[in-house]
Design a protein around this motif. Structure first.
Motif, short mmCIF file in Angstrom:
data_model
loop_
_atom_site.label_atom_id
_atom_site.label_comp_id
_atom_site.label_asym_id
_atom_site.label_seq_id
_atom_site.Cartn_x
_atom_site.Cartn_y
_atom_site.Cartn_z
N ASP A 121 5.82 17.11 -6.12
CA ASP A 121 5.17 18.31 -6.66
C ASP A 121 3.71 18.39 -6.22
O ASP A 121 3.20 19.48 -5.92
CB ASP A 121 5.26 18.35 -8.19
N THR A 122 3.03 17.24 -6.17
CA THR A 122 1.65 17.20 -5.71
C THR A 122 1.57 17.62 -4.25
O THR A 122 0.69 18.39 -3.86
CB THR A 122 1.04 15.80 -5.90
N ILE A 127 0.21 22.89 -0.49
CA ILE A 127 0.63 23.68 0.66
C ILE A 127 0.85 25.10 0.14
O ILE A 127 1.51 25.28 -0.88
CB ILE A 127 1.94 23.12 1.27
N PRO A 128 0.29 26.11 0.81
CA PRO A 128 0.48 27.48 0.32
C PRO A 128 1.97 27.80 0.11
O PRO A 128 2.82 27.44 0.94
CB PRO A 128 -0.12 28.34 1.43
N ALA A 129 2.27 28.47 -0.98
CA ALA A 129 3.65 28.75 -1.36
C ALA A 129 4.41 29.54 -0.29
O ALA A 129 5.62 29.33 -0.10
CB ALA A 129 3.69 29.48 -2.69
N TYR A 130 3.73 30.42 0.43
CA TYR A 130 4.43 31.23 1.43
C TYR A 130 4.96 30.41 2.60
O TYR A 130 5.83 30.85 3.34
CB TYR A 130 3.52 32.37 1.93
N ILE A 131 4.46 29.19 2.77
CA ILE A 131 4.89 28.33 3.86
C ILE A 131 6.31 27.79 3.65
O ILE A 131 7.07 27.65 4.58
CB ILE A 131 3.90 27.16 4.07
N GLN A 132 6.66 27.47 2.41
CA GLN A 132 7.98 26.90 2.06
C GLN A 132 8.37 25.74 2.99
O GLN A 132 9.29 25.85 3.79
CB GLN A 132 9.05 27.96 2.09
N PRO A 133 7.68 24.62 2.87
CA PRO A 133 7.99 23.50 3.76
C PRO A 133 9.30 22.81 3.40
O PRO A 133 9.81 22.94 2.30
CB PRO A 133 6.81 22.55 3.52
N SER A 134 9.82 22.10 4.37
CA SER A 134 10.94 21.19 4.15
C SER A 134 10.35 19.79 4.17
O SER A 134 9.55 19.47 5.05
CB SER A 134 11.97 21.32 5.26
N ALA A 153 14.38 25.27 3.58
CA ALA A 153 12.98 25.53 3.22
C ALA A 153 12.78 25.42 1.72
O ALA A 153 13.60 25.88 0.93
CB ALA A 153 12.56 26.91 3.70
N GLY A 154 11.69 24.76 1.33
CA GLY A 154 11.37 24.61 -0.07
C GLY A 154 12.07 23.45 -0.76
O GLY A 154 11.94 23.28 -1.96
#
Length: 165
Positions: A121-122, A127-134, A153-154
């Motif tokens: 979660d940290t 990371i900006p929410a719009y990025i939705q990293p994996s 993603a996410g």
């Protein structure tokens, strides 16, 4: 050593749609000039037949109605550097891979951050929410990278457990 690989999938695409939301109305490709040749740097995720590294001619042959956007590498690099800076303030052992790929050694950090879920979660909150990293987690960079590639993603994929966020 336990490593987290953070993949910022379609990073240039996401940065461009943040800068210009009207781009989401039509599929587009981001073009970059390399060695006097225009190649695809990134593409709308829905365009599965066009891949980064493909020439503009090849991409136009596959889909002629794509909007072409000139790559702005300085903007992408600055956004990436900002994400790295945010993460490095909380994670001491961080390494940038290619644009859109970050490795973090997370060995022993759950003692600082609490649970593994709190640790993840940290990461995500920096990371900006719009990025939705994996995010992939494993005992090494390459297996962590493969784990990140293997999840949507996410989401977070630990080679021991899969945790949805």
């Amino acid at each position: 050593m336990k490593i987290a690989c953070i993949l910022l999938n379609h990073f240039p695409y996401k940065v461009e749609t943040k800068r210009n939301p009207d781009l989401t109305k039509r599929p587009f490709i981001i073009i970059q000039s390399r060695a006097h040749k225009n190649i695809v740097l990134d593409v709308s995720p829905a365009e599965t037949n066009i891949i980064p590294g493909m020439s503009l001619k090849e991409a136009a042959f596959i889909s002629s109605d794509l909007v072409h956007v000139e790559a702005d590498m300085k903007v992408y690099q600055k956004e990436f550097d900002d994400i790295l800076l945010n993460l490095s303030a909380r994670f001491p052992d961080i390494e940038a891979g290619e644009l859109g790929c970050i490795y973090i050694s997370i060995e022993g950090l759950n003692y600082v951050h609490g649970t593994d879920k709190s640790l993840m979660d940290t990461m995500l909150s920096n990371i900006p929410a719009y990025i939705q990293p994996s995010i992939g987690i494993s005992k090494g960079k390459f297996p962590a990278y493969l784990a990140a590639l293997s999840t949507e993603a996410g989401a977070i994929f630990d080679t021991g457990d899969k945790v949805q966020t």
